[in-house]
Write an enzyme that holds these catalytic residues in place. Structure first.
Site, PDB file in Angstrom:
ATOM      1  N   HIS A 266      23.630 -17.825 -14.261  1.00 13.95           N
ATOM      2  CA  HIS A 266      23.399 -16.530 -14.937  1.00 13.95           C
ATOM      3  C   HIS A 266      22.475 -16.760 -16.138  1.00 13.95           C
ATOM      4  O   HIS A 266      21.399 -17.323 -15.969  1.00 13.95           O
ATOM      5  CB  HIS A 266      24.769 -15.938 -15.301  1.00 13.95           C
ATOM      6  CG  HIS A 266      24.772 -14.509 -15.760  1.00 13.95           C
ATOM      7  ND1 HIS A 266      23.734 -13.635 -15.613  1.00 13.95           N
ATOM      8  CD2 HIS A 266      25.759 -13.798 -16.385  1.00 13.95           C
ATOM      9  CE1 HIS A 266      24.055 -12.451 -16.107  1.00 13.95           C
ATOM     10  NE2 HIS A 266      25.284 -12.520 -16.601  1.00 13.95           N
ATOM     11  N   HIS A 307      17.611 -14.275  -6.854  1.00  7.83           N
ATOM     12  CA  HIS A 307      18.374 -13.226  -7.547  1.00  7.83           C
ATOM     13  C   HIS A 307      19.247 -12.505  -6.532  1.00  7.83           C
ATOM     14  O   HIS A 307      18.830 -12.302  -5.386  1.00  7.83           O
ATOM     15  CB  HIS A 307      17.430 -12.216  -8.216  1.00  7.83           C
ATOM     16  CG  HIS A 307      18.085 -11.414  -9.290  1.00  7.83           C
ATOM     17  ND1 HIS A 307      18.831 -10.303  -9.021  1.00  7.83           N
ATOM     18  CD2 HIS A 307      18.127 -11.601 -10.625  1.00  7.83           C
ATOM     19  CE1 HIS A 307      19.302  -9.814 -10.157  1.00  7.83           C
ATOM     20  NE2 HIS A 307      18.894 -10.578 -11.148  1.00  7.83           N
ATOM     21  N   ASP A 365      14.547 -15.497 -15.979  1.00  8.75           N
ATOM     22  CA  ASP A 365      14.729 -16.747 -16.730  1.00  8.75           C
ATOM     23  C   ASP A 365      13.617 -17.759 -16.507  1.00  8.75           C
ATOM     24  O   ASP A 365      13.583 -18.797 -17.179  1.00  8.75           O
ATOM     25  CB  ASP A 365      16.067 -17.377 -16.334  1.00  8.75           C
ATOM     26  CG  ASP A 365      17.239 -16.536 -16.839  1.00  8.75           C
ATOM     27  OD1 ASP A 365      18.104 -16.165 -16.041  1.00  8.75           O
ATOM     28  OD2 ASP A 365      17.236 -16.216 -18.054  1.00  8.75           O
TER      29      ASP A 365
END
Ligand code: SDX
Length: 430
Positions: A266, A307, A365
Site C-alpha cells: 500500500h 493496482h 508510488d
C-alpha cells in the site's frame, strides 16, 4: 436492463431474487444483504476484490480508463489549478470553497497546527532509529488521550473540529518524527507560512540558522498531496471506516489508517520503489529485475507497479511523472539518474507480455519518491508524506460514515475450515 438478479442454489427449489444497486457512475452491484436469511448462504470474497463495502459521494475511480474524480472534479485539473487545502475543503465538505469559505477554513487549519506540550514529550520516548511511521501511528493514536471536550462523535461540530485538528496537526507530527529520527530539535509551526511551506520549514529548519522555503519545493508538495488525498475504499481508508464503525475515538480510528498505509503493498510502496531503483543501480540491470518480477519462485515484485483497481495508467502517476521534469530541472542531477532509470524500467516492463497481459502499469508510488528525494526528503519519510495527504481522505470518509444514520458496525463472516466439534483430552492421554 434488469433490476433483479436470481440466485439458484444446489438445493433451493425457488431462486432467490436479489436487487441491483447502481450509483451515478461505475459498476453496479448485487445487493446481498440478508442473503443468508433468504438463501442460507454467504458470499465469499477474500481481499474484497468484488465487494462494495458502502455507498460514498467522495471519490470515483474508473480503473479501466485511468480516471480519478474528487467530488466529480478530475484529479489532473485539481492538481494543476487548486491547492491542497482547497482540495481538503472539497473532500470534507463536498463543494469547492468560495473565497470567504477558503479564508475561514485556512484560518481554522492554521490555528490548530501546534501539538500539546505533553504530547511533544512522547517523541523523546522513541528510540532514535524508530521508523517515522511507527512514531506517527503511536502519536496519532495518543491524540485520543486529549480533546475529551470535543470528541462527541455524534456531534457534527465535533466531527468537523476533529477533521480540522487532524489536517492541521499531521504535518507537525510528521516533521517532529523526522526531527527525532535525525537528532535535531523539533521545530514549532510558523503560522505565517502556507501548509506545505510550514511542513518544509518544520522538517529542514534548525534554530541556529534562518531558513528560506523554496517555492518550487512547496509547490511540488502541494501537487503530491492533492494527488494522494483520497482514493475511495483503499485498504487504509477501509481500515479507518471499520475502526470508526465501532464508535471508536476518531483519533484512534485514524491511527489504524496510518498503520495500514505503512505496508509495502500500500502506501509503503513509495519507499520500496526508491530502495528498488537504488538496488537495480543502472539500466544494464533493468531486464534482470523485470525477469525477477515475473519469476513466481522469486518474491520480488516491481514496486510501484500494478493496482487492484487501475488496469490502465494510474492518472496520478502520469501527473507526477510530468512534474518530475520541473522539479529535477530545478534540483540535483542524482534525481535525473533515478528518473531515467525509472523511465527505462517502465518502458521495458510495458513492452513485456507478463505486464501487458496482467495490465500492470505504474501506480501513484512509482515516481513520487523521485520528487521527494529531490526535495531532500529521506526514503523513510516518503510514507509519512503519503499519510499527511491521505489524512484528508480518512477524515472525509469517517465523517461521511458518521453522518449516515444507517451506519452499523462492520463485521464480516468466514468460511470455517477447522475441526468439527471434539471433546477435551486430559494431558496424560494426549
Ligand atoms: C497504493 O487501493 C488503492 O487505491 C491503493 C492506492 C491508494 O491511493 O490508496 O492506490 C495506493 O497502495 C498503490 C499500490 C502500491 N503497491 C505497490 O506498488 C506494490 C507492488 N504492487 C503489487 O503488490 C500489486 O500490484 C498490488 C498490491 C498493488 C495489487 O495487488 P492485487 O490487486 O492483489 O493483484 P495481484 O497481486 O493479484 O496481481 C495479479 C497478478 C499476479 O500474477 P498471477 O498470479 O496472475 O500470475 O499480477 C502480478 C501478481 O503476481 N503482479 C505483479 C505485480 N503486481 C501484481 N507482478 C510483479 N510485480 C508487481 N508489482
Amino acid at each position: 436492463m434488469t433490476n433483479q438478479y436470481s440466485l439458484s442454489g444446489p438445493d433451493s427449489n425457488e431462486p432467490t431474487e436479489l436487487a441491483r444497486v447502481e450509483g451515478t457512475l461505475g459498476t453496479p452491484a448485487v445487493d446481498v444483504r440478508g442473503l443468508n436469511q433468504k438463501a442460507g448462504v454467504f458470499t465469499y470474497d477474500p481481499a474484497f476484490t468484488a465487494t462494495c463495502s458502502c455507498e460514498s459521494d467522495i471519490t470515483f475511480i474508473d480503473g479501466a480508463n485511468g480516471q480519478l474524480l474528487y467530488r466529480g472534479y478530475p484529479i489532473d485539473q485539481l492538481a494543476e489549478k487548486a491547492s491542497h487545502l482547497e482540495v481538503s475543503y472539497l473532500l470534507i465538505n463536498g463543494e469547492l470553497p468560495s473565497q470567504d469559505q477558503m479564508d475561514t477554513f485556512r484560518e481554522s487549519i492554521t490555528h490548530h497546527t501546534m501539538l500539546n506540550t505533553s504530547l511533544m514529550k512522547f517523541f523523546d520516548s522513541f528510540h532514535y532509529d524508530a521508523h517515522p511511521m511507527a512514531m506517527m501511528t503511536g502519536i496519532v493514536g495518543s491524540l485520543a488521550a486529549f480533546y475529551h471536550d470535543t470528541t462527541n462523535i455524534h456531534d457534527p461540530e465535533h466531527r468537523e473540529i476533529f477533521a480540522h485538528r487532524m489536517i492541521a496537526k499531521i504535518p507537525t507530527i510528521a516533521a517532529a518524527a523526522y526531527k527525532h529520527s535525525v537528532g535535531q530539535p523539533i521545530m514549532s509551526p510558523n503560522n505565517e507560512l502556507g501548509y506545505t511551506a510550514n511542513l518544509l520549514r518544520m522538517m529542514f529548519a534548525v534554530p541556529a540558522e534562518t531558513y528560506e522555503v523554496d517555492s518550487i519545493a512547496s509547490k511540488a508538495l502541494e501537487v503530491l498531496f492533492m494527488l494522494h488525498a483520497d482514493h475511495e475504499q483503499n485498504a487504509s481508508t477501509s481500515t479507518v471506516r471499520m475502526a470508526g464503525s465501532t464508535g471508536a475515538n476518531p483519533y484512534a480510528a485514524l491511527s489504524t489508517g496510518i498503520a495500514a498505509l505503512w505496508g509495502p503493498a500500500h502506501g509503503g510502496a513509495n519507499e520500496a520503489v526508491l530502495n528498488m531503483l537504488n538496488e537495480i543501480g543502472d539500466s544494464s540491470q533493468v531486464s534482470k529485475y523485470v525477469e525477477k518480477a515475473k519469476d513466481k519462485n522469486d518474491p520480488f515484485k516491481l514496486m510501484g507497479f500494478g493496482h487492484r483497481v487501475y488496469k490502465n495508467f494510474d492518472p496520478r502517476a502520469l501527473v507526477i511523472r510530468e512534474y518530475c521534469h520541473q522539479v529535477l530541472d530545478h534540483y540535483n542531477t542524482h534525481g535525473h539518474r533515478l528518473f531515467d532509470l525509472a523511465r527505462e524500467l517502465e518502458k521495458v516492463a510495458l513492452e513485456d507480455d507478463y505486464f501487458v497481459e496482467r495490465k500492470l502499469y505504474p501506480n501513484v508510488d512509482f515516481y513520487s519518491g523521485i520528487i521527494y528525494e529531490a526535495l531532500g526528503i529521506p526514503a523513510n519519510m516518503f510514507t509519512p508524506m503519503f499519510a499527511i495527504a491521505r489524512t484528508v481522505g480518512w477524515c472525509a470518509h469517517w465523517m461521511e460514515m458518521m453522518n449516515d444514520p444507517g451506519t452499523r458496525i462492520a463485521r464480516p463472516r468466514q468460511i470455517y475450515t477447522g475441526y468439527t466439534k471434539r471433546d477435551y483430552v486430559d494431558i496424560g492421554h494426549r
